[in-house]
Design a protein around this motif. Sequence first.
Motif, PDB file in Angstrom:
ATOM      1  N   UNK A   8     116.915 -40.237 -41.409  1.00  0.00           N
ATOM      2  CA  UNK A   8     118.256 -40.055 -40.775  1.00  0.00           C
ATOM      3  C   UNK A   8     118.741 -38.538 -40.624  1.00  0.00           C
ATOM      4  N   UNK A   9     117.936 -37.797 -39.813  1.00  0.00           N
ATOM      5  CA  UNK A   9     117.928 -36.266 -40.010  1.00  0.00           C
ATOM      6  C   UNK A   9     119.354 -35.860 -39.602  1.00  0.00           C
ATOM      7  N   UNK A  10     119.788 -34.882 -40.294  1.00  0.00           N
ATOM      8  CA  UNK A  10     120.940 -34.113 -40.270  1.00  0.00           C
ATOM      9  C   UNK A  10     122.301 -35.330 -40.094  1.00  0.00           C
ATOM     10  N   UNK A  44     135.009 -35.124 -50.550  1.00  0.00           N
ATOM     11  CA  UNK A  44     134.009 -35.890 -50.422  1.00  0.00           C
ATOM     12  C   UNK A  44     132.905 -35.588 -49.479  1.00  0.00           C
ATOM     13  N   UNK A  45     131.643 -35.922 -49.524  1.00  0.00           N
ATOM     14  CA  UNK A  45     130.894 -35.954 -48.394  1.00  0.00           C
ATOM     15  C   UNK A  45     130.587 -37.083 -47.637  1.00  0.00           C
ATOM     16  N   UNK A  46     131.840 -37.208 -46.895  1.00  0.00           N
ATOM     17  CA  UNK A  46     132.161 -38.334 -46.136  1.00  0.00           C
ATOM     18  C   UNK A  46     132.739 -38.110 -44.700  1.00  0.00           C
ATOM     19  N   UNK A  47     132.541 -36.812 -44.208  1.00  0.00           N
ATOM     20  CA  UNK A  47     133.491 -36.551 -43.118  1.00  0.00           C
ATOM     21  C   UNK A  47     133.029 -37.381 -41.823  1.00  0.00           C
ATOM     22  N   UNK A  48     131.753 -37.748 -41.741  1.00  0.00           N
ATOM     23  CA  UNK A  48     131.521 -38.872 -40.576  1.00  0.00           C
ATOM     24  C   UNK A  48     131.210 -40.224 -41.169  1.00  0.00           C
ATOM     25  N   UNK A  49     131.544 -40.475 -42.238  1.00  0.00           N
ATOM     26  CA  UNK A  49     131.304 -41.743 -42.766  1.00  0.00           C
ATOM     27  C   UNK A  49     131.994 -42.915 -42.394  1.00  0.00           C
ATOM     28  N   UNK A  50     132.004 -43.166 -41.127  1.00  0.00           N
ATOM     29  CA  UNK A  50     132.606 -44.416 -40.525  1.00  0.00           C
ATOM     30  C   UNK A  50     131.752 -44.852 -39.446  1.00  0.00           C
ATOM     31  N   UNK A  84     127.174 -45.344 -36.028  1.00  0.00           N
ATOM     32  CA  UNK A  84     126.171 -46.041 -35.204  1.00  0.00           C
ATOM     33  C   UNK A  84     125.214 -45.050 -34.470  1.00  0.00           C
ATOM     34  N   UNK A  85     125.490 -43.994 -34.143  1.00  0.00           N
ATOM     35  CA  UNK A  85     124.679 -42.869 -33.491  1.00  0.00           C
ATOM     36  C   UNK A  85     123.299 -42.660 -34.114  1.00  0.00           C
ATOM     37  N   UNK A  86     123.428 -42.873 -35.628  1.00  0.00           N
ATOM     38  CA  UNK A  86     122.218 -42.930 -36.551  1.00  0.00           C
ATOM     39  C   UNK A  86     121.457 -44.287 -36.782  1.00  0.00           C
ATOM     40  N   UNK A  87     122.171 -45.312 -36.196  1.00  0.00           N
ATOM     41  CA  UNK A  87     121.709 -46.778 -36.555  1.00  0.00           C
ATOM     42  C   UNK A  87     122.045 -47.358 -37.647  1.00  0.00           C
ATOM     43  N   UNK A  88     123.036 -46.859 -38.569  1.00  0.00           N
ATOM     44  CA  UNK A  88     123.517 -47.150 -39.595  1.00  0.00           C
ATOM     45  C   UNK A  88     124.845 -47.383 -40.064  1.00  0.00           C
TER      46      UNK A  88
END
Length: 289
Positions: A38-40, A70-76, A81-85
Motif C-alpha cells: 500500500x505504497x504511500x 497519532x499516525x492516523x491523519x487519513x485513517x478513515x 478506500x482509495x488503497x482498498x483497505x
Amino acid sequence: MTSLNIKELVKEKPILFDGAMGSMIIRKSLSIDDYHGHLNCHDYLSISRPDIIKSIHADYLEAGCDVIETNSFSANPTILEDHGISDKAFEIAKVSAQIAKEVAESYSNSSKPRFVAGSVGPGSKLPTLLQTDFDTLYKSYSVQISGLIEGGADVLQIETCQDLLQIKSALIAAKDVMGKYGKKIPVNVSFTVEKNGRMLLGTTVDAVVTALAPFDIFALGINCGTGPEDMYDTVRWLKRISPFYLMVLPNAGLPELVDGELKYSMSSDIFGEHIGKFVKELNVNITGG
C-alpha cells in the motif's frame, strides 16, 4: 501516570505539539514492502512498520514536545478506500493511538507529563463542493474516532480543515462516539487559511468562529497552509473573537520542489523565532509545527 491532564496543563504553560509525521516518514525512504504493497499510505505503517512510527514519536519527545499526534491523519474508511483497505480504518486508528500512547508514557513523568492527540484529517472530498455528503463523512469519522478513543488518545485533533460542513460532521461524530464509550476528552479544531486570510472555500475567520461557537471545543486555531509569517493577522483576530483556547501549528514556510522532492526552506532557528512570538506576543496557548 501523569499528575496533570491537558486541561490543567494549559493553565500553567503554553503547550508544545510535535511536528509533521508525513515529512518524517518520507525521510525514511521506505519501500513498497514496508507498506505491505500500500505504497504511500503512511497510516498503514502503524501496522506494517510500528518501529518507524515509534522512532518518530520518540524523536519529537526527545526534542521536548508535550503532545505527539497519532499516525492516523487519513485513517478513515472514506480515504482508505482509495488503497482498498477501508475495512482497516478502525484497526489503524486504534493501533496508531496505542503506539503513540506507549511512547508518550515512557517519556512522561510528574514534572513533564506527555499526551497523545488523535489526528483526524479532512480527507480529500469536501461536502460543500458536493464531492461527498455529510452522512458519509459522519460515519467515516465515527469509525476513525472510535479507534482513536479505544487506543487511548488524550485529545482529538480535527485538523487541516477546509470546509465548515466537514468540521461539523467530525465534531458531531466525536460527540456521539464519546457518548457511546462514556468518555469525554478535549477536542481541538484547526483549519487552514490562504494568504487572503480565508479558508479554501472563501470562508472568513469570523464565520468559522460563529459557526463553531456552540460546540464543545477545547482549542481552535490554524495549521498548515502558509508559513508562520503569513499567520499573524489571523492569529490576532482569532485571539480577539474566539471563545476557545488559541492554537497555531504552522508549516516551516511553503513547500518548494527541490531536486524532485518537496522541501521546506525555513530554517529551524527562524521557525523557532516565529513560534516564540506567537507565545510571547500573542499569548497563543498551543503551538508546534
